[in-house]
Design an enzyme around this catalytic site. Structure first.
Site, mmCIF file in Angstrom:
data_model
loop_
_atom_site.group_PDB
_atom_site.id
_atom_site.type_symbol
_atom_site.label_atom_id
_atom_site.label_comp_id
_atom_site.label_asym_id
_atom_site.label_seq_id
_atom_site.Cartn_x
_atom_site.Cartn_y
_atom_site.Cartn_z
ATOM 1 N N GLU A 69 1.006 -1.092 0.157
ATOM 2 C CA GLU A 69 0.532 0.226 0.048
ATOM 3 C C GLU A 69 1.463 0.980 0.194
ATOM 4 O O GLU A 69 1.710 1.743 0.800
ATOM 5 C CB GLU A 69 -0.779 -0.643 1.474
ATOM 6 C CG GLU A 69 -1.609 1.107 1.158
ATOM 7 C CD GLU A 69 -2.768 1.439 2.150
ATOM 8 O OE1 GLU A 69 -1.953 0.875 2.913
ATOM 9 O OE2 GLU A 69 -4.194 1.259 1.916
ATOM 10 N N ASN A 72 -12.085 5.684 1.371
ATOM 11 C CA ASN A 72 -11.671 6.546 2.609
ATOM 12 C C ASN A 72 -10.556 6.826 2.126
ATOM 13 O O ASN A 72 -9.653 6.210 1.055
ATOM 14 C CB ASN A 72 -10.842 5.270 3.641
ATOM 15 C CG ASN A 72 -12.643 5.262 4.424
ATOM 16 O OD1 ASN A 72 -13.089 3.308 4.588
ATOM 17 N ND2 ASN A 72 -13.266 6.007 5.139
ATOM 18 N N ASP A 76 -16.682 -1.940 8.908
ATOM 19 C CA ASP A 76 -16.256 -1.653 10.390
ATOM 20 C C ASP A 76 -17.161 -0.820 11.236
ATOM 21 O O ASP A 76 -17.653 -0.884 12.430
ATOM 22 C CB ASP A 76 -15.110 -1.541 11.642
ATOM 23 C CG ASP A 76 -14.261 -0.165 10.468
ATOM 24 O OD1 ASP A 76 -15.299 0.152 9.827
ATOM 25 O OD2 ASP A 76 -13.734 -0.133 11.788
ATOM 26 N N GLY A 77 -17.792 -0.382 10.218
ATOM 27 C CA GLY A 77 -19.152 0.242 10.700
ATOM 28 C C GLY A 77 -19.366 1.838 11.468
ATOM 29 O O GLY A 77 -19.261 2.855 12.185
ATOM 30 N N ASP A 95 -8.368 -4.599 6.682
ATOM 31 C CA ASP A 95 -7.540 -2.846 6.850
ATOM 32 C C ASP A 95 -6.836 -3.020 8.741
ATOM 33 O O ASP A 95 -6.934 -2.554 9.127
ATOM 34 C CB ASP A 95 -7.885 -1.924 6.711
ATOM 35 C CG ASP A 95 -7.156 -0.454 5.793
ATOM 36 O OD1 ASP A 95 -5.806 -0.635 6.072
ATOM 37 O OD2 ASP A 95 -7.610 0.607 6.527
ATOM 38 N N LEU A 107 -8.430 8.160 12.626
ATOM 39 C CA LEU A 107 -8.534 6.877 11.277
ATOM 40 C C LEU A 107 -7.166 6.083 12.007
ATOM 41 O O LEU A 107 -6.451 6.968 11.167
ATOM 42 C CB LEU A 107 -9.424 6.516 11.377
ATOM 43 C CG LEU A 107 -10.930 6.648 11.902
ATOM 44 C CD1 LEU A 107 -11.706 5.956 10.911
ATOM 45 C CD2 LEU A 107 -11.232 5.661 13.170
HETATM 46 ZN ZN ZN Z 1 -5.439 2.557 3.498
#
Ligand code: ZN
Length: 379
Positions: A130, A218, A247-248, A273, A306
C-alpha cells in the site's frame, strides 16, 4: 490418503446453500458436497450441527495481527503470526500489507513474502504494497516522506516474489505512465487508493490498467455533483472491484449499501485493513514512531485520526449482514469475490470439486468456530 468431511447445518458453496450436508475433501482438494446420509463410512468426519460453512475468507488488506505489524516484523515469522491471528477470525488466506515505507523495507517485505510462500506458511498467498506511490493529499496514516514517483528502473531493482500474488495500491495521478504500464505487464494487480485524482486524471486509458480501488470512500477524493472524484470513478468503473471496510466506523452502513447497489455483482469486496491489535491483548501499536491506540473499538493516533481497523473478517461479515445486505452476498464479498479480485477463482472462492479445500465455519452469530486451509482443519 484420508478422506475428510465436515457436516454442517448449512454449507454455502459460493453459489448455492446446501442444507444438512457434508463437505468432503481429500489431499487438500474438495471432492464435493453430499447429503449427510451419503458420507462414506471411512471418512474422518467433524460435526457442526448448528453452523454455516462458507468458502474460506480471503482478506486483501491486513497490516497486522497477533500483536505484530508487518511494517515492524517484516519477515516470514511476522507473516506467520499475522495469519495465525486472523485465522481465529475466519480468514483462510490473506495478503500481508505493507504501509508506505523505505525502499529497504519494501524489499524486506517482498523477500519475507517469498520466504513465507517457500516455507508454506499457512494462509499467505502474496503481498500487498500500500504505497509508497500515493497522494500526499490523501495520506491517511501513511508517512508522506516516503512518497515518490517511481522510475521503471527503480521498480526493476526491487526483489519481486517469483510466485504468489502481488497487489499494489497507488495513486495514478502521482505515478508516471511508464511505471504503471511496467507494473501491469508484470502481472501485478493494481488498485487505485490514497488518491486525490479528478475524473479527467482517471481517464479510460489509465483506468484500463486499474484492477480495483482500495478501501472505497476512505482516503480518496469524494464524489460531488460537478467532480465525481475517485469515489465516482470507483463506483462507475464496472470492470474494477472496490474493497470496503465494514467495521461500521470507516464507512457508514448507508454508504456500504449504496456501493452494493451500484457496483456490478462480484465487484465489492470486504477487507479488514486490520492492524496489530486484532487477535492480541495489546491495545496499542507503533506506526511511523507514532503510538496508535484502541479507543472505543477505534484505532486512533494522538490527534484522534483513524489509523486502520480493529476488526476481523467474521465480525466484518456479521456487521454487513446486520445492515440488511443479503447473507449469501456478504459471504461472497468475503470469499468468492476476493478470489476473483486475485484472479484465483479457478482454485479458491468456491466449495466445488477440484478447488483447494478452504472453508470458514461460523456459528449462528457469524463468529468463527473453525477454518479449513489447504485441507487442514483449524479449530
Ligand atoms: Zn489505506
Amino acid at each position: 490418503m484420508t478422506l475428510h468431511a465436515i457436516s454442517a447445518h448449512r454449507i454455502f458453496d459460493g453459489e448455492t446453500m446446501h442444507l444438512d450436508s457434508a463437505l468432503l475433501w481429500e489431499n487438500q482438494r474438495i471432492i464435493g458436497i453430499v447429503p449427510n446420509a451419503s458420507v462414506p463410512s471411512h471418512a474422518q468426519i467433524s460435526h457442526y450441527p448448528n453452523s454455516t460453512v462458507t468458502p474460506g475468507f480471503i482478506d486483501l488488506q491486513v497490516n497486522g495481527g497477533g500483536g505484530v505489524m508487518f511494517n515492524q516484523d517484516t519477515d516470514a515469522d511476522g507473516i506467520r503470526t499475522i495469519c495465525d491471528a486472523h485465522r481465529k477470525h475466519g480468514t483462510a488466506y490473506l495478503l500481508p500489507t505493507l504501509i508506505s515505507d523505505s525502499q529497504d523495507k519494501i524489499n524486506q517485505a517482498l523477500i519475507a513474502t517469498e520466504d513465507a510462500l517457500n516455507a508454506n506458511i499457512t494462509g499467505v498467498i502474496g503481498v500487498h504494497l500500500e504505497g509508497p506511490w500515493l497522494s500526499p493529499n490523501k495520506k491517511g496514516a501513511h508517512d508522506s516522506h516516503h512518497f515518490y514517483d517511481p522510475s521503471v528502473s527503480s521498480l526493476k531493482a526491487l526483489t519481486w516474489p517469483t510466485h504468489g500474488k502481488v497487489l499494489i495500491t497507488l495513486a495514478p495521478e502521482e505515478v508516471n505512465h511508464e511505471a504503471i504500464e511496467w507494473l501491469s505487464q508484470q502481472g501485478i494487480i493494481l488498485s487505485c487508493g490514497h488518491s486525490n485524482a479528478t475524473q479527467s486524471q482517471l481517464n479510460p486509458d489509465t483506468l484500463s490498467y486499474i484492477n480495483g480501488f482500495t478501501h472505497l470512500y476512505n482516503a480518496m477524493s469524494p464524489f460531488t455533483g460537478r467532480e465525481p472524484g475517485v469515489v465516482g470513478s470507483a463506483l462507475m468503473t464496472d470492470h474494477a472491484w472496490c474493497s470496503i471496510i465494514t467495521d461500521g466506523i470507516h464507512v457508514d452502513p448507508t454508504s456500504v449499501k449504496l456501493a452494493q447497489r451500484i457496483k456490478p455483482k462480484g465487484k465489492l469486496v470486504i477487507v479488514t485493513d486490520a492492524m496489530a491489535t486484532v487477535g492480541s491483548s495489546d491495545d496499542y501499536f507503533v506506526l511511523n514512531d507514532e503510538v496508535i491506540r484502541v479507543v472505543d473499538n477505534q484505532l486512533v493516533n494522538a490527534n484522534g485520526s483513524l489509523a486502520g481497523a480493529h476488526i476481523g473478517m467474521d465480525q466484518s461479515v456479521a456487521y454487513a449482514i446486520s445492515w440488511g445486505i443479503d447473507e449469501c452476498e456478504v459471504f461472497k464479498m468475503a470469499s468468492t469475490y476476493p478470489a476473483h479480485a486475485l484472479q484465483s477463482e479457478q482454485t479458491l472462492g468456491y466449495l466445488k470439486p477440484e478447488y483447494i479445500a478452504a472453508a470458514t465455519i461460523l456459528d449462528e452469530h457469524y463468529q468463527t468456530e473453525a477454518v479449513i486451509v489447504d485441507g487442514k482443519l483449524f479449530t
